[in-house]
Write an enzyme that holds these catalytic residues in place. Structure first.
Site, mmCIF file in Angstrom:
data_model
loop_
_atom_site.group_PDB
_atom_site.id
_atom_site.type_symbol
_atom_site.label_atom_id
_atom_site.label_comp_id
_atom_site.label_asym_id
_atom_site.label_seq_id
_atom_site.Cartn_x
_atom_site.Cartn_y
_atom_site.Cartn_z
ATOM 1 N N LYS A 194 6.731 1.434 10.415
ATOM 2 C CA LYS A 194 7.004 2.257 9.214
ATOM 3 C C LYS A 194 5.797 3.125 8.858
ATOM 4 O O LYS A 194 5.951 4.309 8.550
ATOM 5 C CB LYS A 194 7.352 1.282 8.080
ATOM 6 C CG LYS A 194 7.496 1.880 6.713
ATOM 7 C CD LYS A 194 8.208 0.917 5.794
ATOM 8 C CE LYS A 194 7.288 -0.042 5.045
ATOM 9 N NZ LYS A 194 6.467 0.594 4.010
ATOM 10 N N GLY A 214 5.532 4.144 -1.087
ATOM 11 C CA GLY A 214 4.193 4.424 -1.603
ATOM 12 C C GLY A 214 3.410 5.270 -0.613
ATOM 13 O O GLY A 214 2.642 6.159 -0.989
ATOM 14 N N ARG A 273 3.527 8.726 9.014
ATOM 15 C CA ARG A 273 2.388 9.602 9.323
ATOM 16 C C ARG A 273 2.788 10.628 10.380
ATOM 17 O O ARG A 273 2.445 11.806 10.284
ATOM 18 C CB ARG A 273 1.206 8.763 9.817
ATOM 19 C CG ARG A 273 0.473 8.080 8.655
ATOM 20 C CD ARG A 273 -0.498 7.041 9.180
ATOM 21 N NE ARG A 273 -1.327 6.492 8.126
ATOM 22 C CZ ARG A 273 -0.929 5.593 7.221
ATOM 23 N NH1 ARG A 273 0.322 5.151 7.234
ATOM 24 N NH2 ARG A 273 -1.761 5.134 6.304
ATOM 25 N N LYS A 308 2.307 -4.048 -5.239
ATOM 26 C CA LYS A 308 3.156 -3.586 -4.135
ATOM 27 C C LYS A 308 4.558 -3.249 -4.665
ATOM 28 O O LYS A 308 4.716 -3.027 -5.859
ATOM 29 C CB LYS A 308 3.200 -4.654 -3.042
ATOM 30 C CG LYS A 308 1.850 -4.857 -2.369
ATOM 31 C CD LYS A 308 1.425 -3.604 -1.630
ATOM 32 C CE LYS A 308 0.023 -3.701 -1.088
ATOM 33 N NZ LYS A 308 -0.431 -2.444 -0.507
ATOM 34 N N ASP A 320 0.492 -6.948 3.987
ATOM 35 C CA ASP A 320 1.966 -6.894 3.980
ATOM 36 C C ASP A 320 2.586 -8.172 4.548
ATOM 37 O O ASP A 320 3.788 -8.406 4.402
ATOM 38 C CB ASP A 320 2.455 -5.683 4.794
ATOM 39 C CG ASP A 320 2.137 -4.374 4.082
ATOM 40 O OD1 ASP A 320 1.819 -4.410 2.877
ATOM 41 O OD2 ASP A 320 2.203 -3.316 4.734
ATOM 42 N N ARG A 356 4.645 1.948 -9.957
ATOM 43 C CA ARG A 356 3.379 1.600 -9.279
ATOM 44 C C ARG A 356 2.279 2.572 -9.680
ATOM 45 O O ARG A 356 2.513 3.771 -9.792
ATOM 46 C CB ARG A 356 3.584 1.616 -7.750
ATOM 47 C CG ARG A 356 4.540 0.539 -7.308
ATOM 48 C CD ARG A 356 4.851 0.624 -5.841
ATOM 49 N NE ARG A 356 3.690 0.326 -5.008
ATOM 50 C CZ ARG A 356 3.712 0.356 -3.691
ATOM 51 N NH1 ARG A 356 4.822 0.681 -3.039
ATOM 52 N NH2 ARG A 356 2.634 0.065 -2.997
ATOM 53 N N SER A 359 -7.784 0.694 0.627
ATOM 54 C CA SER A 359 -6.390 1.134 0.712
ATOM 55 C C SER A 359 -6.249 2.279 1.704
ATOM 56 O O SER A 359 -6.872 3.332 1.553
ATOM 57 C CB SER A 359 -5.910 1.592 -0.669
ATOM 58 O OG SER A 359 -4.784 2.427 -0.529
HETATM 59 C C1 S3P Z 1 0.225 1.331 4.035
HETATM 60 C C2 S3P Z 1 -0.909 0.798 3.493
HETATM 61 C C3 S3P Z 1 -0.909 -0.438 2.691
HETATM 62 C C4 S3P Z 1 0.352 -1.249 2.937
HETATM 63 C C5 S3P Z 1 1.597 -0.399 2.872
HETATM 64 C C6 S3P Z 1 1.539 0.699 3.917
HETATM 65 C C7 S3P Z 1 0.111 2.604 4.769
HETATM 66 O O1 S3P Z 1 -0.954 -0.096 1.328
HETATM 67 O O2 S3P Z 1 0.445 -2.299 2.015
HETATM 68 O O3 S3P Z 1 2.755 -1.175 3.086
HETATM 69 O O4 S3P Z 1 1.086 3.022 5.423
HETATM 70 O O5 S3P Z 1 -0.959 3.220 4.699
HETATM 71 P P1 S3P Z 1 -2.327 0.249 0.543
HETATM 72 O O6 S3P Z 1 -2.931 1.428 1.161
HETATM 73 O O7 S3P Z 1 -1.893 0.523 -0.859
HETATM 74 O O8 S3P Z 1 -3.165 -0.972 0.672
#
Ligand code: S3P
Length: 428
Positions: free
Chosen positions: A21, A93, A26, A340, A313, A121, A166
């Site tokens: 995912k 997110g 990306r 989350k 995750d 969030r 993050s």
């Molecule tokens: C993700 C980064 C993580 C992860 C999310 C996917 C990403 O979040 O928990 O499921 O694709 O960059 P954070 O960057 O908020 O830690």
């Protein structure tokens, strides 16, 4: 949708994992930034990557889907359009935070919205640095989506030390930085997933144990033509299920093995899991392998703060493994888990409460008393509309002594639309 899950006496079979995912989203966004055609094989059909794809289309990319292969004609950094409608990021997110960086970089005006969970969030972590780069962001209560983003002054490249580990925040700032004449530098002291750096080929330096990643207009955006690896975070459910269900042997094909993502593998192996990795190889810029997991006697473990970003995750399903591991396990320093798709510490605690587990909820984690013989009578699990909680509860349900139910089970499709079919297939 309510899913009823029967106790399992064995799980056997081969799983073709859903495409990653994080990497899918990306790939879609970076294809927009590349002027020309990218061909992405094995693009995820899950809801989050599909949300990202439709946002990218609204920003001017032309998308052609041919089964699981998509071809994206990107506009390049100069051709990105003002979207006529809201950019609807759904539950994602990653889409909201990464696209916010792009919008600020280009200097267009856009409104980014999401579902109820995403709209609750915090976006403060991206709003503050993006404003420091010259953006104007208006948000509900100054912190949550919908976000109305514009920029009337020149983009200000910056040096930014990540206040939290993050990958979404890191990627957001680096994407905005890609539009600046001068370099933007992001300093990362605790590693987070590095798909953005890998896929864009950004320059990286090491200084006093920290990683400094730079981006600017001088970086060429490579086309995104490769095959998306199997999602490690989806594989995590089978890695744990294979360990805790008796008489099991599950083979996972093409599992992503990115070292900034796969801490769960080492954690489970340290707990005593029988997991073997074969045929390690590269898919594009990402390492992958085929994995076999077999029923194992697990022992308790402690997960300290520094390991959290690498397994954030996977913590809901790791909590399930801990419940069947001999001894007392503890997760600490995981307060980020409360931010989350839902407050996942609360949601894990609810799941454990429903089965009568012996555990303690902490502000930053959980203490779980494990027992390899633990079982429970039929339970009803709330998913809190969170895909990872729904799937973790389904694996836990396999260990009941009668059928259990997971409510709002359709939310698994956010990352893993085939989860329920794969679960059924392993039981026959
Ligand atoms: C993700 C980064 C993580 C992860 C999310 C996917 C990403 O979040 O928990 O499921 O694709 O960059 P954070 O960057 O908020 O830690």
């Amino acid at each position: 949708m309510i899913k009823t899950i029967l106790p399992a006496t064995s799980l056997k079979g081969v799983i073709s994992l859903p495409p990653d995912k994080s990497i899918s989203q990306r790939a879609a966004i970076f294809s927009l930034l590349h002027e020309g055609i990218s061909e992405i094989r094995n693009y995820s059909q899950a809801e989050d990557p599909q949300s990202a794809l439709s946002c990218v289309e609204q920003l001017g990319a032309e998308v052609e889907q041919d089964g699981n292969t998509i071809r994206i004609k990107g506009t390049g950094r100069n051709g990105i359009k003002n979207p006529v409608k809201d950019l609807d990021c759904g539950n994602s997110g990653t889409a909201m935070r990464l696209l916010s960086g792009v919008v600020v970089g280009v200097g267009i005006q856009a409104r980014l919205c999401g579902d109820e969970s995403l709209s609750s969030r915090t976006m403060t972590r991206i709003i503050e640095p993006l404003e420091a780069m010259g953006a104007h962001v208006s948000a509900r209560n100054s912190k949550t989506a919908p976000l109305l983003i514009s920029r009337s002054e020149a983009l200000k490249p910056m040096d930014f030390e990540l206040p939290i580990p993050s990958a979404q925040l890191k990627s957001c700032i680096l994407l905005a930085g890609l539009f600046g004449e001068e370099e933007t530098k992001v300093v990362e002291k605790i590693p987070s997933r590095d798909h953005t750096e890998r896929l864009l080929g950004l320059s990286i330096e090491e200084e006093n144990g920290a990683k400094i990643i730079s981006s600017s207009l001088q970086d060429t955006i490579p086309n995104q033509s490769y095959t998306i690896p199997g999602d490690f975070s989806a594989a995590a459910f089978w890695l744990v299920a294979g360990c805790i269900v008796p008489n099991s042997e599950i083979r996972l094909q093409g599992m992503g093995l990115n070292p900034t993502r796969n801490a769960l593998l080492g954690i489970l192996q340290e707990m005593g899991a029988d997991i073997t990795i074969e045929n390690e190889r590269m898919e594009g810029t990402e390492p992958v392998g085929d994995v076999v997991v077999r029923t194992s006697d697990l022992k308790a473990t402690e997960i300290p703060k520094h390991k959290i970003p690498n397994c954030i995750d996977e913590l809901p399903i790791l909590a399930v493994a801990m419940l069947f591991a001999e001894g007392t396990s503890e997760i600490s320093g995981a307060e980020e888990l409360r931010h989350k798709e839902t407050d996942r510490i609360m949601a894990i605690a609810e799941m454990l409460k429903v089965v009568g587990a012996n555990f303690k909820e902490k502000e930053d984690g959980l203490i779980i008393q494990g027992d390899p013989e633990f079982t429970f009578n039929s339970a009803t699990f709330k998913s809190f509309h969170d895909h990872r909680i729904a799937m973790a509860s389904a694996i836990l349900a396999l260990k009941g002594n009668s059928g259990s139910q997971t409510l709002d089970a359709e939310c698994a499709a956010v990352s893993y639309p085939g989860f329920w079919d794969d679960l059924k297939a392993l039981q026959y």
